[in-house]
Design a protein around this motif. Structure first.
Motif, short mmCIF file in Angstrom:
data_model
loop_
_atom_site.label_atom_id
_atom_site.label_comp_id
_atom_site.label_asym_id
_atom_site.label_seq_id
_atom_site.Cartn_x
_atom_site.Cartn_y
_atom_site.Cartn_z
N SER A 24 -66.21 -71.42 -12.83
CA SER A 24 -65.34 -72.43 -12.20
C SER A 24 -64.36 -71.69 -11.19
O SER A 24 -63.77 -72.70 -10.29
N GLY A 25 -63.99 -70.45 -11.24
CA GLY A 25 -63.46 -69.95 -10.20
C GLY A 25 -61.65 -70.16 -10.60
O GLY A 25 -60.95 -69.78 -9.90
N MET A 26 -61.45 -70.32 -11.81
CA MET A 26 -60.28 -70.89 -12.31
C MET A 26 -59.50 -69.45 -12.75
O MET A 26 -58.32 -69.29 -12.88
N ALA A 27 -60.17 -68.29 -12.58
CA ALA A 27 -59.56 -66.96 -12.94
C ALA A 27 -58.97 -66.54 -11.47
O ALA A 27 -58.23 -65.42 -11.47
N ASP A 28 -59.41 -66.97 -10.41
CA ASP A 28 -58.65 -66.76 -9.02
C ASP A 28 -57.16 -67.41 -8.86
O ASP A 28 -57.33 -68.65 -8.75
N PRO A 29 -56.16 -66.64 -8.68
CA PRO A 29 -54.95 -67.38 -8.55
C PRO A 29 -54.80 -68.04 -7.38
O PRO A 29 -54.23 -69.04 -7.37
N ALA A 30 -55.37 -67.74 -6.32
CA ALA A 30 -55.58 -68.47 -5.12
C ALA A 30 -55.83 -70.00 -5.44
O ALA A 30 -55.49 -70.98 -4.94
N LYS A 31 -57.09 -70.09 -6.23
CA LYS A 31 -57.63 -71.19 -6.78
C LYS A 31 -56.41 -72.08 -7.42
O LYS A 31 -56.37 -73.37 -7.12
N VAL A 32 -55.83 -71.76 -8.19
CA VAL A 32 -54.86 -72.33 -8.87
C VAL A 32 -53.54 -72.77 -7.90
O VAL A 32 -53.15 -74.03 -8.23
N ILE A 33 -53.29 -71.84 -7.18
CA ILE A 33 -52.06 -72.23 -6.20
C ILE A 33 -52.41 -73.37 -5.23
O ILE A 33 -51.95 -74.30 -5.00
N GLY A 34 -53.78 -73.18 -4.95
CA GLY A 34 -54.43 -74.44 -3.99
C GLY A 34 -54.29 -75.55 -4.73
O GLY A 34 -54.25 -76.95 -4.20
N PHE A 35 -54.17 -75.69 -6.13
CA PHE A 35 -54.17 -76.94 -6.87
C PHE A 35 -52.69 -77.32 -6.73
O PHE A 35 -52.35 -78.50 -6.62
N LEU A 36 -51.92 -76.40 -7.21
CA LEU A 36 -50.37 -76.57 -7.48
C LEU A 36 -49.68 -76.94 -6.08
O LEU A 36 -48.72 -77.67 -6.15
N ASP A 37 -50.32 -76.57 -4.92
CA ASP A 37 -49.65 -76.65 -3.54
C ASP A 37 -49.89 -78.32 -3.15
O ASP A 37 -50.91 -78.51 -2.59
N LEU A 38 -49.04 -79.02 -3.58
CA LEU A 38 -49.15 -80.49 -3.31
C LEU A 38 -48.85 -80.75 -1.79
O LEU A 38 -49.22 -81.65 -1.20
N THR A 39 -48.16 -79.91 -1.02
CA THR A 39 -48.09 -80.04 0.54
C THR A 39 -49.32 -80.04 0.93
O THR A 39 -49.56 -80.54 2.17
N GLY A 40 -50.41 -79.30 0.54
CA GLY A 40 -51.82 -79.25 0.98
C GLY A 40 -52.24 -80.81 0.96
O GLY A 40 -53.51 -80.95 1.86
#
Length: 159
Positions: A24-40
């Motif tokens: 699922s790609g959840m081991a990639d910190p960039a993927k997690v930060i992409g979810f947590l970055d609500l400004t996106g």
């Protein structure tokens, strides 16, 4: 026999979890930060895929809990692969829970990685992951040292 079954269930669960995690790609910190970055949300950079992974996990977990575990709990029956269920004794939302959750979320948000993926990513040989895991272990040890002792069933019986 139950200990062998528990070992096999734990092994298969870990393999399944790890495979799903990496696929699922959840081991990639960039993927997690992409979810947590609500400004996106405002400029189209927000990545909702973590929510889909969580929804998929809940879609499997909830029926299993409702139809398998809950009836066994009501009948006070032991789990199939263990001596007893390991359920939390504390169910109150208190300051300790809120502060611990806030610290966990802060660390997750800063690093983009939580304990499961950190351990999974140790195999990458990344120095930053190694430092994260070392710091996480120091945090766990510190949290345990600061945590007030709770009565266990063994200590209650001894008194």
């Amino acid at each position: 026999m139950k200990s062998l079954l528990a070992f096999v269930v734990a092994l298969l669960s870990g393999i399944l979890f790890g495979a799903g995690f990496f696929l699922s790609g959840m081991a990639d910190p960039a993927k997690v930060i992409g979810f947590l970055d609500l400004t996106g949300l405002f400029d189209g950079r927000w990545d909702p895929s973590l929510m889909l992974v969580m929804a998929g996990a809940l879609a499997v977990y909830l029926p299993g809990f409702h139809f398998l575990v809950k009836p066994r709990l009501a009948a006070q029956a032991a789990p199939l692969a263990a001596q007893s269920y390991h359920l939390p004794r504390r169910t109150r939302i208190d300051r300790r829970l809120l502060s611990g959750s806030a610290l966990f979320g802060l660390g997750w948000g800063i690093a983009g990685i939580c304990p499961g993926p950190a351990l999974a990513n140790l195999g990458s040989g990344s120095l930053s992951v190694l430092l994260f895991v070392a710091a996480m272990l120091v945090g766990i040890k510190t949290g345990c040292a600061l945590k007030p002792r709770e009565a266990t069933p063994e200590s209650v019986q001894a008194n």
